[in-house]
Design a protein around this motif. Structure first.
Motif, PDB file in Angstrom:
ATOM      1  N   GLU A 194       0.825  -1.219   0.000  1.00 49.32           N
ATOM      2  CA  GLU A 194       0.000   0.000   0.000  1.00 49.32           C
ATOM      3  C   GLU A 194       0.855   1.262   0.000  1.00 49.32           C
ATOM      4  O   GLU A 194       0.396   2.325  -0.402  1.00 49.32           O
ATOM      5  N   GLN A 195       2.095   1.143   0.449  1.00 47.04           N
ATOM      6  CA  GLN A 195       2.979   2.310   0.526  1.00 47.04           C
ATOM      7  C   GLN A 195       3.682   2.596  -0.795  1.00 47.04           C
ATOM      8  O   GLN A 195       4.380   3.601  -0.916  1.00 47.04           O
ATOM      9  N   THR A 196       3.520   1.724  -1.769  1.00 45.32           N
ATOM     10  CA  THR A 196       4.172   1.962  -3.056  1.00 45.32           C
ATOM     11  C   THR A 196       3.389   3.019  -3.828  1.00 45.32           C
ATOM     12  O   THR A 196       2.185   3.177  -3.626  1.00 45.32           O
ATOM     13  N   GLY A 197       4.081   3.710  -4.712  1.00 42.54           N
ATOM     14  CA  GLY A 197       3.437   4.773  -5.475  1.00 42.54           C
ATOM     15  C   GLY A 197       2.454   4.267  -6.506  1.00 42.54           C
ATOM     16  O   GLY A 197       1.610   5.018  -6.983  1.00 42.54           O
ATOM     17  N   SER A 198       2.546   2.998  -6.846  1.00 40.58           N
ATOM     18  CA  SER A 198       1.704   2.465  -7.917  1.00 40.58           C
ATOM     19  C   SER A 198       0.676   1.457  -7.409  1.00 40.58           C
ATOM     20  O   SER A 198       0.123   0.685  -8.192  1.00 40.58           O
ATOM     21  N   TYR A 199       0.424   1.486  -6.110  1.00 41.69           N
ATOM     22  CA  TYR A 199      -0.506   0.524  -5.509  1.00 41.69           C
ATOM     23  C   TYR A 199      -1.860   0.514  -6.218  1.00 41.69           C
ATOM     24  O   TYR A 199      -2.437   1.569  -6.474  1.00 41.69           O
ATOM     25  N   LYS A 200      -2.333  -0.689  -6.518  1.00 42.47           N
ATOM     26  CA  LYS A 200      -3.682  -0.847  -7.071  1.00 42.47           C
ATOM     27  C   LYS A 200      -4.445  -1.785  -6.148  1.00 42.47           C
ATOM     28  O   LYS A 200      -4.033  -2.943  -5.969  1.00 42.47           O
ATOM     29  N   GLU A 201      -5.517  -1.278  -5.610  1.00 47.73           N
ATOM     30  CA  GLU A 201      -6.325  -2.096  -4.710  1.00 47.73           C
ATOM     31  C   GLU A 201      -6.749  -3.347  -5.479  1.00 47.73           C
ATOM     32  O   GLU A 201      -7.150  -3.264  -6.625  1.00 47.73           O
ATOM     33  N   GLY A 202      -6.643  -4.466  -4.868  1.00 49.22           N
ATOM     34  CA  GLY A 202      -7.048  -5.714  -5.526  1.00 49.22           C
ATOM     35  C   GLY A 202      -5.892  -6.394  -6.225  1.00 49.22           C
ATOM     36  O   GLY A 202      -5.494  -7.484  -5.845  1.00 49.22           O
ATOM     37  N   SER A 203      -5.318  -5.749  -7.240  1.00 51.10           N
ATOM     38  CA  SER A 203      -4.347  -6.475  -8.065  1.00 51.10           C
ATOM     39  C   SER A 203      -2.908  -6.415  -7.569  1.00 51.10           C
ATOM     40  O   SER A 203      -2.074  -7.211  -7.990  1.00 51.10           O
ATOM     41  N   SER A 204      -2.567  -5.482  -6.680  1.00 54.09           N
ATOM     42  CA  SER A 204      -1.185  -5.378  -6.205  1.00 54.09           C
ATOM     43  C   SER A 204      -0.834  -6.530  -5.269  1.00 54.09           C
ATOM     44  O   SER A 204      -1.520  -6.761  -4.267  1.00 54.09           O
ATOM     45  N   HIS A 205       0.221  -7.220  -5.604  1.00 57.72           N
ATOM     46  CA  HIS A 205       0.741  -8.300  -4.758  1.00 57.72           C
ATOM     47  C   HIS A 205       2.256  -8.213  -4.732  1.00 57.72           C
ATOM     48  O   HIS A 205       2.876  -7.697  -5.671  1.00 57.72           O
ATOM     49  N   LEU A 206       2.840  -8.748  -3.681  1.00 59.10           N
ATOM     50  CA  LEU A 206       4.297  -8.933  -3.653  1.00 59.10           C
ATOM     51  C   LEU A 206       4.560 -10.346  -4.165  1.00 59.10           C
ATOM     52  O   LEU A 206       4.097 -11.328  -3.571  1.00 59.10           O
ATOM     53  N   SER A 207       5.312 -10.436  -5.252  1.00 65.64           N
ATOM     54  CA  SER A 207       5.474 -11.746  -5.895  1.00 65.64           C
ATOM     55  C   SER A 207       6.273 -12.722  -5.046  1.00 65.64           C
ATOM     56  O   SER A 207       6.193 -13.933  -5.256  1.00 65.64           O
ATOM     57  N   CYS A 208       7.014 -12.211  -4.052  1.00 63.35           N
ATOM     58  CA  CYS A 208       7.748 -13.133  -3.169  1.00 63.35           C
ATOM     59  C   CYS A 208       6.811 -13.861  -2.218  1.00 63.35           C
ATOM     60  O   CYS A 208       7.223 -14.827  -1.573  1.00 63.35           O
ATOM     61  N   GLN A 209       5.582 -13.400  -2.142  1.00 63.08           N
ATOM     62  CA  GLN A 209       4.632 -14.021  -1.224  1.00 63.08           C
ATOM     63  C   GLN A 209       3.687 -14.984  -1.956  1.00 63.08           C
ATOM     64  O   GLN A 209       2.732 -15.489  -1.367  1.00 63.08           O
ATOM     65  N   ILE A 210       3.963 -15.224  -3.232  1.00 64.80           N
ATOM     66  CA  ILE A 210       3.144 -16.167  -4.008  1.00 64.80           C
ATOM     67  C   ILE A 210       3.999 -17.373  -4.361  1.00 64.80           C
ATOM     68  O   ILE A 210       4.942 -17.281  -5.143  1.00 64.80           O
ATOM     69  N   LYS A 211       3.686 -18.494  -3.775  1.00 65.61           N
ATOM     70  CA  LYS A 211       4.380 -19.747  -4.120  1.00 65.61           C
ATOM     71  C   LYS A 211       3.770 -20.272  -5.411  1.00 65.61           C
ATOM     72  O   LYS A 211       2.553 -20.353  -5.550  1.00 65.61           O
ATOM     73  N   PHE A 212       4.648 -20.602  -6.371  1.00 67.47           N
ATOM     74  CA  PHE A 212       4.143 -21.075  -7.664  1.00 67.47           C
ATOM     75  C   PHE A 212       3.768 -22.548  -7.572  1.00 67.47           C
ATOM     76  O   PHE A 212       4.551 -23.370  -7.096  1.00 67.47           O
ATOM     77  N   THR A 213       2.560 -22.859  -8.044  1.00 68.74           N
ATOM     78  CA  THR A 213       2.053 -24.236  -8.035  1.00 68.74           C
ATOM     79  C   THR A 213       1.525 -24.573  -9.429  1.00 68.74           C
ATOM     80  O   THR A 213       1.326 -23.683 -10.261  1.00 68.74           O
ATOM     81  N   GLU A 214       1.250 -25.854  -9.665  1.00 67.48           N
ATOM     82  CA  GLU A 214       0.661 -26.269 -10.953  1.00 67.48           C
ATOM     83  C   GLU A 214      -0.658 -25.544 -11.197  1.00 67.48           C
ATOM     84  O   GLU A 214      -1.014 -25.241 -12.341  1.00 67.48           O
ATOM     85  N   ALA A 215      -1.375 -25.255 -10.125  1.00 67.43           N
ATOM     86  CA  ALA A 215      -2.672 -24.572 -10.268  1.00 67.43           C
ATOM     87  C   ALA A 215      -2.508 -23.167 -10.826  1.00 67.43           C
ATOM     88  O   ALA A 215      -3.472 -22.587 -11.327  1.00 67.43           O
ATOM     89  N   LEU A 216      -1.297 -22.634 -10.752  1.00 69.92           N
ATOM     90  CA  LEU A 216      -1.047 -21.282 -11.268  1.00 69.92           C
ATOM     91  C   LEU A 216      -0.466 -21.301 -12.684  1.00 69.92           C
ATOM     92  O   LEU A 216      -0.001 -20.268 -13.176  1.00 69.92           O
ATOM     93  N   ASP A 217      -0.505 -22.452 -13.331  1.00 78.41           N
ATOM     94  CA  ASP A 217      -0.024 -22.540 -14.713  1.00 78.41           C
ATOM     95  C   ASP A 217      -0.820 -21.560 -15.588  1.00 78.41           C
ATOM     96  O   ASP A 217      -2.043 -21.656 -15.655  1.00 78.41           O
ATOM     97  N   GLY A 218      -0.104 -20.625 -16.224  1.00 79.35           N
ATOM     98  CA  GLY A 218      -0.761 -19.615 -17.052  1.00 79.35           C
ATOM     99  C   GLY A 218      -0.987 -18.297 -16.331  1.00 79.35           C
ATOM    100  O   GLY A 218      -1.563 -17.366 -16.905  1.00 79.35           O
ATOM    101  N   LEU A 219      -0.526 -18.228 -15.085  1.00 75.92           N
ATOM    102  CA  LEU A 219      -0.655 -16.985 -14.303  1.00 75.92           C
ATOM    103  C   LEU A 219      -0.219 -15.790 -15.144  1.00 75.92           C
ATOM    104  O   LEU A 219       0.824 -15.823 -15.798  1.00 75.92           O
TER     105      LEU A 219
END
Ligand code: FES
Length: 105
Positions: free
Chosen positions: A72-97
């Motif tokens: 939220e402190q970043t200058g480009s924050y977008k409610e909903g779509s902003s995520h930190l990619s280090c907090q997303i573990k990649f799984t087969e279910a995310l194929d095509g992310l």
């Protein structure tokens, strides 16, 4: 091989292989997709900020309190779509992310 569709800061979209078990940040960083990740994935720098495509928002983990506070402190924050990619573990279910690397602050 599961893949991620990523639009980099230059606006160019690439399809890159994603290693299941790695974080999305590690995958983007290793593919030179403009993710600096200067804290190494400890949720303290926000240089791995991405915008997750609307179609994938229900599939990625909900943001944690620390993650949300930081992003939220970043200058480009977008409610909903902003995520930190280090907090997303990649799984087969995310194929095509599909995501876009956020601008640097
Ligand atoms: S790599 Fe620093 S917050 Fe994600």
């Amino acid at each position: 091989m599961a893949v991620i569709h990523v639009t980099n800061r230059a606006g160019k979209t690439h399809t890159i292989p994603g290693k299941v078990g790695n974080t999305v940040m590690e995958i983007l960083r290793d593919a030179n997709m403009d993710v600096e990740a200067i804290c190494g994935g400890s949720c303290s720098c926000a240089t791995c900020h991405v915008f997750v495509d609307d179609a994938w928002l229900a599939m990625v983990p909900a943001r944690g309190a620390d993650e949300l506070e930081l992003v939220e402190q970043t200058g480009s924050y977008k409610e909903g779509s902003s995520h930190l990619s280090c907090q997303i573990k990649f799984t087969e279910a995310l194929d095509g992310l599909t995501l876009t690397v956020a601008p640097s602050d």
